[in-house]
Enzyme design. Structure first.
Site, PDB file in Angstrom:
ATOM      1  CG  ASN A 183     -53.307  17.327 -82.247  1.00 39.10           C
ATOM      2  OD1 ASN A 183     -53.591  18.493 -82.498  1.00 39.10           O
ATOM      3  ND2 ASN A 183     -52.710  16.969 -81.126  1.00 39.10           N
TER       4      ASN A 183
ATOM      5  CG  ASP B  24     -60.257   9.975 -79.813  1.00 40.39           C
ATOM      6  OD1 ASP B  24     -59.748   9.957 -80.962  1.00 40.39           O
ATOM      7  OD2 ASP B  24     -59.793  10.667 -78.897  1.00 40.39           O
TER       8      ASP B  24
ATOM      9  CG  HIS C 177     -56.036   9.284 -79.030  1.00 41.13           C
ATOM     10  ND1 HIS C 177     -57.027  10.217 -79.269  1.00 41.13           N
ATOM     11  CD2 HIS C 177     -54.886   9.877 -79.448  1.00 41.13           C
ATOM     12  CE1 HIS C 177     -56.491  11.301 -79.804  1.00 41.13           C
ATOM     13  NE2 HIS C 177     -55.197  11.121 -79.934  1.00 41.13           N
TER      14      HIS C 177
ATOM     15  CG  ASN D 274     -49.089  14.079 -84.454  1.00 48.80           C
ATOM     16  OD1 ASN D 274     -48.756  12.955 -84.815  1.00 48.80           O
ATOM     17  ND2 ASN D 274     -48.266  14.886 -83.825  1.00 48.80           N
TER      18      ASN D 274
END
Length: 189
Positions: free
Chosen positions: A114, A93, A20, A68
């Site tokens: 997100n 990513d 991520h 997020n």
């Protein structure tokens, strides 16, 4: 400021080497190559690095809130430095690309990401550039969260870094307004 390049990731050592954090890896490598330091901007919840130079003046960001909630730090810095969304490049990513592949993209949807969803909300538009760093997909949507928050295998990590290297090789063209040429080169590899 000519361009703002925001790498997306999650802050802290627990997430540093996860899939991520491919966006963080990109901007960290760019700062390292230019030997510029990072500084924490607590009010914006972000780390900033500035690369002054002929042709383009770059502001690098690593939001220090979770993925997020990336939009607020990016929007605050863009507003302060008067960088319009069309001059924002968000590096993130991408599950829908295999490890080792990178693609530029102008505007569009968030695809369930997100960080992009929050950026769309905070910037008030989807009209900004993205650099999608492929990390591959675990095969089933129920496994996505654990997959993106885990470290890649050594082979996958090498592929992700190779994609970052290839992206760096076309970045000057991209920032100089030759996006089509940069895309053609990167997307044909």
């Amino acid at each position: 400021m000519d361009w703002l390049i925001a790498g997306l990731g999650n802050p802290g050592p627990d997430y540093a080497k996860t899939r991520h954090n491919a966006g963080f890896c990109f901007v960290q490598e760019l700062a390292r190559r230019h030997n510029v330091p990072w500084r924490l901007e607590k009010p914006w919840k972000t780390e900033l690095a500035r690369i002054p130079g002929p042709g383009h003046d770059l502001l690098l960001l690593q939001p220090q809130d979770f993925m997020n909630r990336s939009g607020g730090p990016v929007q605050a810095a863009a507003a302060f430095y008067r960088v319009p969304p069309a001059r924002v490049l968000v590096v993130h990513d991408e599950l829908d690309l295999p490890a080792g592949v990178a693609r530029f993209k102008w505007a569009g949807g968030h695809g369930g990401h997100n960080g992009l969803r929050d950026l769309d909300r905070a910037l008030g538009t989807r009209d900004y550039w993205r650099l999608r760093i492929g990390i591959g997909h675990p095969g089933h949507k129920d496994r996505v969260v654990g997959y993106v928050l885990a470290r890649p295998s050594s082979a996958e990590e090498a592929e992700i870094h190779a994609a970052i290297e290839r992206s760096m090789s076309v970045l000057d063209d991209f920032l100089a307004g030759r996006q089509e040429a940069a895309m053609k080169t990167l997307h044909s590899e």
